[in-house]
Scaffold this motif. Structure first.
Motif, PDB file in Angstrom:
ATOM      1  N   VAL A   1       0.830  -1.200   0.000  1.00 44.08           N
ATOM      2  CA  VAL A   1       0.000   0.000   0.000  1.00 44.08           C
ATOM      3  C   VAL A   1       0.866   1.252   0.000  1.00 44.08           C
ATOM      4  CG1 VAL A   1      -1.697   1.324   1.313  1.00 44.08           C
ATOM      5  CG2 VAL A   1      -1.890  -1.168   1.177  1.00 44.08           C
ATOM      6  N   ALA A   2       1.845   1.293   0.913  1.00 38.43           N
ATOM      7  CA  ALA A   2       2.689   2.472   1.062  1.00 38.43           C
ATOM      8  C   ALA A   2       3.979   2.068   1.743  1.00 38.43           C
ATOM      9  CB  ALA A   2       1.986   3.545   1.882  1.00 38.43           C
TER      10      ALA A   2
ATOM     11  N   SER B   1      14.767   7.995   5.624  1.00 34.46           N
ATOM     12  CA  SER B   1      14.785   9.459   5.548  1.00 34.46           C
ATOM     13  C   SER B   1      13.426  10.042   5.210  1.00 34.46           C
ATOM     14  CB  SER B   1      15.819   9.912   4.509  1.00 34.46           C
ATOM     15  OG  SER B   1      15.511   9.363   3.246  1.00 34.46           O
ATOM     16  N   SER B   2      12.383   9.183   5.324  1.00 35.21           N
ATOM     17  CA  SER B   2      10.977   9.591   5.171  1.00 35.21           C
ATOM     18  C   SER B   2      10.553   9.916   3.756  1.00 35.21           C
ATOM     19  CB  SER B   2      10.622  10.752   6.119  1.00 35.21           C
ATOM     20  OG  SER B   2      10.693  10.316   7.461  1.00 35.21           O
ATOM     21  N   ARG B   3      11.265   9.399   2.772  1.00 33.93           N
ATOM     22  CA  ARG B   3      10.732   9.455   1.413  1.00 33.93           C
ATOM     23  C   ARG B   3       9.675   8.362   1.290  1.00 33.93           C
ATOM     24  NH1 ARG B   3      15.526   9.951  -2.922  1.00 33.93           N
ATOM     25  NH2 ARG B   3      13.697  10.308  -4.237  1.00 33.93           N
ATOM     26  N   THR B   4       8.611   8.671   0.554  1.00 32.57           N
ATOM     27  CA  THR B   4       7.474   7.760   0.514  1.00 32.57           C
ATOM     28  C   THR B   4       7.113   7.356  -0.903  1.00 32.57           C
ATOM     29  OG1 THR B   4       5.931   9.614   0.451  1.00 32.57           O
ATOM     30  CG2 THR B   4       6.499   8.743   2.629  1.00 32.57           C
ATOM     31  N   ASN B   5       6.436   6.218  -1.014  1.00 30.85           N
ATOM     32  CA  ASN B   5       5.830   5.837  -2.280  1.00 30.85           C
ATOM     33  C   ASN B   5       4.538   5.077  -1.978  1.00 30.85           C
ATOM     34  OD1 ASN B   5       8.148   3.740  -1.739  1.00 30.85           O
ATOM     35  ND2 ASN B   5       6.613   2.634  -2.912  1.00 30.85           N
ATOM     36  N   TYR B   6       3.613   5.120  -2.923  1.00 32.01           N
ATOM     37  CA  TYR B   6       2.260   4.606  -2.714  1.00 32.01           C
ATOM     38  C   TYR B   6       1.781   3.797  -3.905  1.00 32.01           C
ATOM     39  CZ  TYR B   6       2.141   8.166   0.918  1.00 32.01           C
ATOM     40  OH  TYR B   6       2.421   8.929   2.025  1.00 32.01           O
ATOM     41  N   ALA B   7       0.890   2.863  -3.602  1.00 27.75           N
ATOM     42  CA  ALA B   7       0.153   2.202  -4.666  1.00 27.75           C
ATOM     43  C   ALA B   7      -0.755   3.225  -5.343  1.00 27.75           C
ATOM     44  CB  ALA B   7      -0.677   1.057  -4.099  1.00 27.75           C
ATOM     45  N   ASP B   8      -0.946   3.082  -6.636  1.00 29.59           N
ATOM     46  CA  ASP B   8      -1.771   4.044  -7.374  1.00 29.59           C
ATOM     47  C   ASP B   8      -3.180   4.146  -6.802  1.00 29.59           C
ATOM     48  OD1 ASP B   8      -0.363   3.331 -10.680  1.00 29.59           O
ATOM     49  OD2 ASP B   8       0.311   4.652  -9.064  1.00 29.59           O
TER      50      ASP B   8
ATOM     51  N   VAL C   1      -4.230   4.218  -3.872  1.00 34.54           N
ATOM     52  CA  VAL C   1      -4.394   4.937  -2.611  1.00 34.54           C
ATOM     53  C   VAL C   1      -3.778   6.329  -2.632  1.00 34.54           C
ATOM     54  CG1 VAL C   1      -4.414   2.740  -1.378  1.00 34.54           C
ATOM     55  CG2 VAL C   1      -2.292   4.086  -1.477  1.00 34.54           C
ATOM     56  N   LYS C   2      -3.129   6.697  -3.725  1.00 36.18           N
ATOM     57  CA  LYS C   2      -2.472   8.008  -3.795  1.00 36.18           C
ATOM     58  C   LYS C   2      -3.489   9.126  -3.560  1.00 36.18           C
ATOM     59  CE  LYS C   2       1.435   6.922  -6.814  1.00 36.18           C
ATOM     60  NZ  LYS C   2       2.021   7.071  -8.169  1.00 36.18           N
ATOM     61  N   GLY C   3      -3.093  10.073  -2.718  1.00 35.91           N
ATOM     62  CA  GLY C   3      -3.966  11.199  -2.410  1.00 35.91           C
ATOM     63  C   GLY C   3      -4.954  10.933  -1.295  1.00 35.91           C
ATOM     64  N   ARG C   4      -5.073   9.692  -0.861  1.00 35.83           N
ATOM     65  CA  ARG C   4      -6.021   9.343   0.214  1.00 35.83           C
ATOM     66  C   ARG C   4      -5.319   8.792   1.453  1.00 35.83           C
ATOM     67  NH1 ARG C   4      -9.382   5.434  -0.228  1.00 35.83           N
ATOM     68  NH2 ARG C   4      -8.180   4.170  -1.713  1.00 35.83           N
TER      69      ARG C   4
ATOM     70  N   LEU D   1      -0.261   5.041   9.313  1.00 33.96           N
ATOM     71  CA  LEU D   1      -0.937   5.118   8.030  1.00 33.96           C
ATOM     72  C   LEU D   1      -2.231   5.890   8.256  1.00 33.96           C
ATOM     73  CD1 LEU D   1      -0.779   4.235   5.042  1.00 33.96           C
ATOM     74  CD2 LEU D   1      -2.292   2.326   5.649  1.00 33.96           C
ATOM     75  N   GLN D   2      -2.241   7.135   7.802  1.00 35.44           N
ATOM     76  CA  GLN D   2      -3.450   7.960   7.861  1.00 35.44           C
ATOM     77  C   GLN D   2      -4.293   7.642   6.642  1.00 35.44           C
ATOM     78  OE1 GLN D   2      -4.558  10.182  10.269  1.00 35.44           O
ATOM     79  NE2 GLN D   2      -6.438  10.208   9.028  1.00 35.44           N
ATOM     80  N   MET D   3      -5.532   7.237   6.887  1.00 35.94           N
ATOM     81  CA  MET D   3      -6.416   6.791   5.817  1.00 35.94           C
ATOM     82  C   MET D   3      -7.614   7.718   5.750  1.00 35.94           C
ATOM     83  SD  MET D   3      -6.223   2.780   6.932  1.00 35.94           S
ATOM     84  CE  MET D   3      -6.892   2.145   5.411  1.00 35.94           C
TER      85      MET D   3
END
Length: 122
Positions: A48-49, A54-61, A63-66, A80-82
């Motif tokens: 999911v994420a 160093s707190s760089r992030t990546n997300y599944a498409d 869930v991006k923006g949510r 994980l803030q949902m």
């Protein structure tokens, strides 16, 4: 081996919000890459994420923006803030410790929490 304990799951209506927490053991938590996975009923576990040390992030498409992953190294905790939850977000959510390969892709170690159920239902 790192112990991971998730919390914060529950029942929420569509459009609602939840915040999941994952507490990790170990004195070098700040050096870990961490991630959240989920597994819906009858489905494969999916990433999911993820977040680097160093707190760089990546997300599944999907869930991006949510959904937003973050970490607090002083508390050995990843969150994980949902927001804007949908029916299809219903799943057991798992915390994981892993690493990034040179391509920037996250890979899990065999350190998993017990999971926390998130159910989105009206």
């Amino acid at each position: 081996h790192v112990q991971l304990v998730e919390s914060g799951g529950g029942l929420v209506q569509p459009g609602g919000s939840l915040r999941l927490s994952c507490a990790a053991s170990g004195s070098i938590f700040s050096t870990y890459a961490m991630a959240w996975y989920r597994q819906g009923l009858g489905k494969q576990r999916e990433l999911v994420a993820a977040i680097t040390s160093s707190s760089r992030t990546n997300y599944a498409d999907s869930v991006k923006g949510r959904l937003t992953i973050s970490r607090d190294n002083a508390k050995n905790t990843v969150y994980l803030q949902m927001n804007s939850l949908k029916f299809e977000d219903t799943a057991v959510y798992y915390c994981n410790r892993g690493f990034y390969i040179i391509s920037g892709t996250y890979r899990p170690y065999a350190d998993w929490g017990q999971g926390t159920q998130v159910t989105v239902s009206s």
